[in-house]
Write a protein that holds these residues in place. Structure first.
Motif, PDB file in Angstrom:
ATOM      1  N   TYR A   1      83.516   5.386 -22.417  1.00  0.00           N
ATOM      2  CA  TYR A   1      83.027   6.844 -22.235  1.00  0.00           C
ATOM      3  C   TYR A   1      84.319   7.766 -22.422  1.00  0.00           C
ATOM      4  O   TYR A   1      85.427   7.374 -22.231  1.00  0.00           O
ATOM      5  N   GLY A   2      83.823   8.988 -22.871  1.00  0.00           N
ATOM      6  CA  GLY A   2      84.706   9.999 -22.702  1.00  0.00           C
ATOM      7  C   GLY A   2      85.358  10.419 -21.324  1.00  0.00           C
ATOM      8  O   GLY A   2      84.360  10.414 -20.449  1.00  0.00           O
ATOM      9  N   ARG A   3      86.512  10.938 -21.287  1.00  0.00           N
ATOM     10  CA  ARG A   3      86.962  10.934 -19.966  1.00  0.00           C
ATOM     11  C   ARG A   3      87.128  12.694 -19.674  1.00  0.00           C
ATOM     12  O   ARG A   3      87.086  13.805 -20.735  1.00  0.00           O
ATOM     13  N   VAL A   4      86.836  13.234 -18.691  1.00  0.00           N
ATOM     14  CA  VAL A   4      86.955  14.394 -18.256  1.00  0.00           C
ATOM     15  C   VAL A   4      88.157  15.005 -17.501  1.00  0.00           C
ATOM     16  O   VAL A   4      88.568  14.444 -16.470  1.00  0.00           O
ATOM     17  N   LYS A   5      88.919  15.570 -18.181  1.00  0.00           N
ATOM     18  CA  LYS A   5      90.187  16.167 -17.844  1.00  0.00           C
ATOM     19  C   LYS A   5      90.271  17.275 -16.792  1.00  0.00           C
ATOM     20  O   LYS A   5      89.397  18.534 -17.386  1.00  0.00           O
ATOM     21  N   GLN A   6      90.676  17.343 -15.805  1.00  0.00           N
ATOM     22  CA  GLN A   6      90.663  18.526 -14.921  1.00  0.00           C
ATOM     23  C   GLN A   6      92.080  18.874 -14.513  1.00  0.00           C
ATOM     24  O   GLN A   6      93.199  18.148 -14.301  1.00  0.00           O
TER      25      GLN A   6
ATOM     26  N   PHE B   1      84.263  22.570 -24.074  1.00  0.00           N
ATOM     27  CA  PHE B   1      84.897  22.733 -22.781  1.00  0.00           C
ATOM     28  C   PHE B   1      86.402  23.085 -22.860  1.00  0.00           C
ATOM     29  O   PHE B   1      86.918  23.780 -22.242  1.00  0.00           O
ATOM     30  N   ASP B   2      87.052  22.508 -23.977  1.00  0.00           N
ATOM     31  CA  ASP B   2      88.391  22.804 -24.310  1.00  0.00           C
ATOM     32  C   ASP B   2      88.471  24.374 -24.844  1.00  0.00           C
ATOM     33  O   ASP B   2      89.437  25.052 -24.090  1.00  0.00           O
ATOM     34  N   PHE B   3      87.460  24.699 -25.414  1.00  0.00           N
ATOM     35  CA  PHE B   3      87.434  26.178 -25.961  1.00  0.00           C
ATOM     36  C   PHE B   3      87.107  27.313 -24.714  1.00  0.00           C
ATOM     37  O   PHE B   3      87.936  28.182 -24.535  1.00  0.00           O
ATOM     38  N   ALA B   4      86.343  26.901 -23.758  1.00  0.00           N
ATOM     39  CA  ALA B   4      85.999  27.762 -22.663  1.00  0.00           C
ATOM     40  C   ALA B   4      87.233  27.709 -21.837  1.00  0.00           C
ATOM     41  O   ALA B   4      87.728  28.725 -21.258  1.00  0.00           O
ATOM     42  N   TYR B   5      87.962  26.579 -21.586  1.00  0.00           N
ATOM     43  CA  TYR B   5      89.199  26.582 -20.412  1.00  0.00           C
ATOM     44  C   TYR B   5      90.270  27.411 -21.159  1.00  0.00           C
ATOM     45  O   TYR B   5      91.029  28.012 -20.707  1.00  0.00           O
ATOM     46  N   ALA B   6      90.480  27.071 -22.685  1.00  0.00           N
ATOM     47  CA  ALA B   6      91.621  28.027 -23.256  1.00  0.00           C
ATOM     48  C   ALA B   6      91.399  29.396 -23.288  1.00  0.00           C
ATOM     49  O   ALA B   6      92.252  30.328 -23.092  1.00  0.00           O
TER      50      ALA B   6
ATOM     51  N   HIS C   1      89.047  22.527 -12.368  1.00  0.00           N
ATOM     52  CA  HIS C   1      88.626  23.097 -13.336  1.00  0.00           C
ATOM     53  C   HIS C   1      88.549  21.969 -14.480  1.00  0.00           C
ATOM     54  O   HIS C   1      89.354  21.161 -14.736  1.00  0.00           O
ATOM     55  N   VAL C   2      87.581  22.027 -15.470  1.00  0.00           N
ATOM     56  CA  VAL C   2      87.611  21.110 -16.583  1.00  0.00           C
ATOM     57  C   VAL C   2      88.329  21.601 -17.817  1.00  0.00           C
ATOM     58  O   VAL C   2      88.007  22.754 -18.216  1.00  0.00           O
ATOM     59  N   VAL C   3      89.499  20.871 -17.715  1.00  0.00           N
ATOM     60  CA  VAL C   3      90.369  21.427 -18.899  1.00  0.00           C
ATOM     61  C   VAL C   3      89.786  20.948 -20.358  1.00  0.00           C
ATOM     62  O   VAL C   3      89.799  21.783 -21.393  1.00  0.00           O
ATOM     63  N   GLY C   4      89.311  19.900 -20.549  1.00  0.00           N
ATOM     64  CA  GLY C   4      88.444  19.535 -21.620  1.00  0.00           C
ATOM     65  C   GLY C   4      88.043  17.987 -21.588  1.00  0.00           C
ATOM     66  O   GLY C   4      88.024  17.357 -20.389  1.00  0.00           O
ATOM     67  N   ILE C   5      87.340  17.510 -22.616  1.00  0.00           N
ATOM     68  CA  ILE C   5      86.829  16.111 -22.569  1.00  0.00           C
ATOM     69  C   ILE C   5      87.437  15.632 -23.612  1.00  0.00           C
ATOM     70  O   ILE C   5      87.296  15.967 -24.663  1.00  0.00           O
ATOM     71  N   ILE C   6      87.942  14.365 -23.520  1.00  0.00           N
ATOM     72  CA  ILE C   6      88.469  13.424 -24.494  1.00  0.00           C
ATOM     73  C   ILE C   6      87.504  12.352 -24.584  1.00  0.00           C
ATOM     74  O   ILE C   6      87.315  11.554 -23.966  1.00  0.00           O
ATOM     75  N   GLU C   7      87.177  11.963 -26.035  1.00  0.00           N
ATOM     76  CA  GLU C   7      86.504  10.773 -26.554  1.00  0.00           C
ATOM     77  C   GLU C   7      87.581   9.472 -26.268  1.00  0.00           C
ATOM     78  O   GLU C   7      88.655   9.839 -26.381  1.00  0.00           O
ATOM     79  N   HIS C   8      86.944   8.469 -26.006  1.00  0.00           N
ATOM     80  CA  HIS C   8      87.895   7.310 -25.533  1.00  0.00           C
ATOM     81  C   HIS C   8      88.478   6.961 -26.612  1.00  0.00           C
ATOM     82  O   HIS C   8      89.784   6.403 -26.461  1.00  0.00           O
ATOM     83  N   ALA C   9      87.936   6.847 -27.713  1.00  0.00           N
ATOM     84  CA  ALA C   9      88.858   6.513 -29.143  1.00  0.00           C
ATOM     85  C   ALA C   9      89.919   7.370 -29.386  1.00  0.00           C
ATOM     86  O   ALA C   9      91.099   6.975 -30.106  1.00  0.00           O
ATOM     87  N   ASP C  10      89.950   8.618 -28.761  1.00  0.00           N
ATOM     88  CA  ASP C  10      91.071   9.379 -28.880  1.00  0.00           C
ATOM     89  C   ASP C  10      92.185   9.843 -27.929  1.00  0.00           C
ATOM     90  O   ASP C  10      93.170  10.517 -27.991  1.00  0.00           O
ATOM     91  N   ALA C  11      91.472   9.014 -26.686  1.00  0.00           N
ATOM     92  CA  ALA C  11      92.769   9.128 -25.522  1.00  0.00           C
ATOM     93  C   ALA C  11      93.901   8.366 -25.439  1.00  0.00           C
ATOM     94  O   ALA C  11      93.880   7.416 -26.237  1.00  0.00           O
ATOM     95  N   SER C  12      94.878   8.863 -24.809  1.00  0.00           N
ATOM     96  CA  SER C  12      96.026   8.181 -24.657  1.00  0.00           C
ATOM     97  C   SER C  12      95.820   7.416 -23.414  1.00  0.00           C
ATOM     98  O   SER C  12      94.724   7.192 -22.921  1.00  0.00           O
ATOM     99  N   ASP C  13      96.812   6.445 -23.188  1.00  0.00           N
ATOM    100  CA  ASP C  13      96.746   5.503 -22.226  1.00  0.00           C
ATOM    101  C   ASP C  13      96.723   6.228 -20.951  1.00  0.00           C
ATOM    102  O   ASP C  13      95.782   5.906 -19.978  1.00  0.00           O
ATOM    103  N   ALA C  14      97.345   7.479 -20.737  1.00  0.00           N
ATOM    104  CA  ALA C  14      97.057   8.065 -19.517  1.00  0.00           C
ATOM    105  C   ALA C  14      95.853   8.750 -19.292  1.00  0.00           C
ATOM    106  O   ALA C  14      95.352   8.732 -18.048  1.00  0.00           O
ATOM    107  N   GLU C  15      95.511   9.349 -20.654  1.00  0.00           N
ATOM    108  CA  GLU C  15      93.991   9.658 -20.267  1.00  0.00           C
ATOM    109  C   GLU C  15      92.790   8.778 -20.145  1.00  0.00           C
ATOM    110  O   GLU C  15      91.715   8.912 -19.631  1.00  0.00           O
TER     111      GLU C  15
END
Length: 464
Positions: free
Chosen positions: A146-151, A210-215, A156-170
């Protein structure tokens, strides 16, 4: 709380290749109702001003299932963001700056989301200083794909990162994206039009807004739901899993209404089943669509019911099959291995065992004997049988429709009735019994002799 218009966009253009089916994925059924119908009924309770369903090319069956709501076609399947853009042309009055309107985006293959969850999102959005954009999230036991929701620290939702693109921390983030979102209409419109498909898949990803909106410094939030509620369905295995979840809900609702389920796990219900109170349902009962069961009725084990109305204190089964158009009156009885179709049984009427009652009307307190059938089909047309009040039909009787049996009439066992019987008459239709003394023994002796002759001939042939 502000009063704002609401539009809902339902994404239903997926091909559903993993279902291995000619049928579009969103039309596969759960508890007697298509996935798309579940989704639509869930958001219809929000009373949105408009619902637009995005379908694939040539998906006429999906368009029909979506009625009376508008549909638009996503000719090129270029991702979820692209699918939402196809719906904007049908959303005049929801996308322009100054419109007091919200847009919700949901999926046609996510049928278990409760209306209360949607309501919570809408209430939060419409609250004073409500977030401009919010999404639905969950915490799965296995977050893997699943994609991860970064807060941020304020939630606030900072952005949503797809699992394939996520770092280990994400990837260590437990909160995952369910894909559903709700936001200010003009804002959603503007942000989606900023999407590009500069990625390996060449698709427009909806969560990127979500990335655009937070920015931009907009207030972005997440609402959490349970993992089973946001379950998406992409395969037959997932369809079966969703069915189990939905059946568990339906069983709980039925028992809360006053229905006794002796073995809930083996009772299968439909979403539109209507129950009275003090109903008893024994194990291994299947209830299909369009069934109503009145107070004090009993459904005995291994019965199959669909399209039927069962009256107060009626007893059905065990091993009964009630098909569409069946109406059982108060105190009526349909027993083991009895099948009914387009049949009305009056108050207290009984068909206790081993019968077929089709295209028939049975009067109050009539008694249908074992092995009785209404012969309703002549190979071309269906015909009706009428049985009057208090009539008695003897065992192993064939009623060849169209035929009327009068009130209080008696039909003797073993009869084949091709003409109507008057009220209070006795009808017996049988061949004469021919009893030839000793003929049975003579028959057996003759057959034995023929058998011996054949055996001897075979032996001679084998020697040769």
């Amino acid at each position: 709380m502000s009063k704002r218009k609401l539009a809902v966009i339902v994404l239903a253009a997926g091909q559903g290749t993993r279902m291995k089916s000619k049928m579009p994925k969103v039309l596969h059924a759960l508890a007697g109702k298509s996935m798309l119908s579940h989704v639509l009924s869930g958001v219809e309770k929000l009373n949105p001003e408009r619902i637009v369903v995005v379908v694939g090319p040539g998906a006429k069956a999906v368009e029909l299932a979506a009625k009376p709501h508008n549909t638009v076609v996503q000719t090129d399947r270029l991702g979820t963001g692209h699918a939402v853009k196809q719906a904007f042309g049908a959303l005049g009055g929801f996308c322009s700056e100054g419109d007091a309107a919200d847009i919700m985006v949901i999926f046609g293959d996510t049928p278990l989301i409760k209306t209360q969850t949607y309501e919570h999102m809408v209430d939060l959005r419409r609250s004073n200083d409500g977030p401009k954009l919010l999404g639905l999230a969950f915490r799965p036991a296995e977050p893997g794909r699943y994609g991860r929701v970064k807060q941020d620290a304020q939630g606030h939702v900072v952005g949503i990162i797809e699992h394939a693109d996520a770092s280990d921390a994400e990837k260590a983030i437990e909160l995952c994206n369910a894909g559903i979102l709700l936001g200010d209409g003009p804002t959603v419109y503007r942000l989606i039009n900023q999407l590009d498909n500069n990625n390996a898949q060449g698709e427009y990803y909806l969560p990127v807004i979500f990335d655009f909106a937070y920015a931009e410094g907009l207030d972005t939030r997440a609402v959490e739901a349970s993992e089973e509620e946001v379950m998406g369905i992409n395969s037959r295995q997932e369809l079966a899993g969703a069915e189990l979840v939905l059946q568990k809900r339906l069983r709980a609702d039925a028992m809360a209404q006053g229905v006794t389920l002796i073995d809930p796990a083996t009772t299968w219900l439909s979403v539109d089943t209507k129950f009275g109170r003090d109903i008893i349902i024994e194990p291994s009962v299947f209830i299909g669509p369009n069934v109503e069961i009145a107070d004090d009725a009993t459904i005995k084990a291994f019965s199959h019911i669909e399209g039927a109305k069962i009256g107060e204190a009626a007893i059905i089964g065990p091993y009964a099959r009630l098909r569409s158009g069946t109406v059982i009156g108060q105190g009526g009885k349909v027993g083991n291995f009895v099948e009914t179709k387009n049949a009305i049984l009056g108050e207290g009427a009984k068909a206790n065992h081993l019968s077929y009652i089709g295209d028939a009307e049975v009067g109050a307190k009539a008694n249908i004997g074992a092995g009785t059938i209404t012969c309703n089909y002549d190979g071309f047309n269906k015909w009706k049988t009428t049985i009057g009040e208090g009539a008695f039909i003897g065992s192993n009787t064939a009623l060849v429709a169209p035929v009327d049996i009068g009130a209080g009439a008696i039909v003797g066992a073993g009869s084949t009735v091709t003409k109507s019987v008057a009220d209070d008459a006795l009808a017996v239709v049988r061949g004469r019994l021919l009893d030839k003394a000793g003929a049975g023994a003579s028959f057996r002796a003759g057959r034995k002799k023929i058998k011996e002759q054949k055996s001897n001939q075979n032996n001679e042939n084998n020697k040769g």
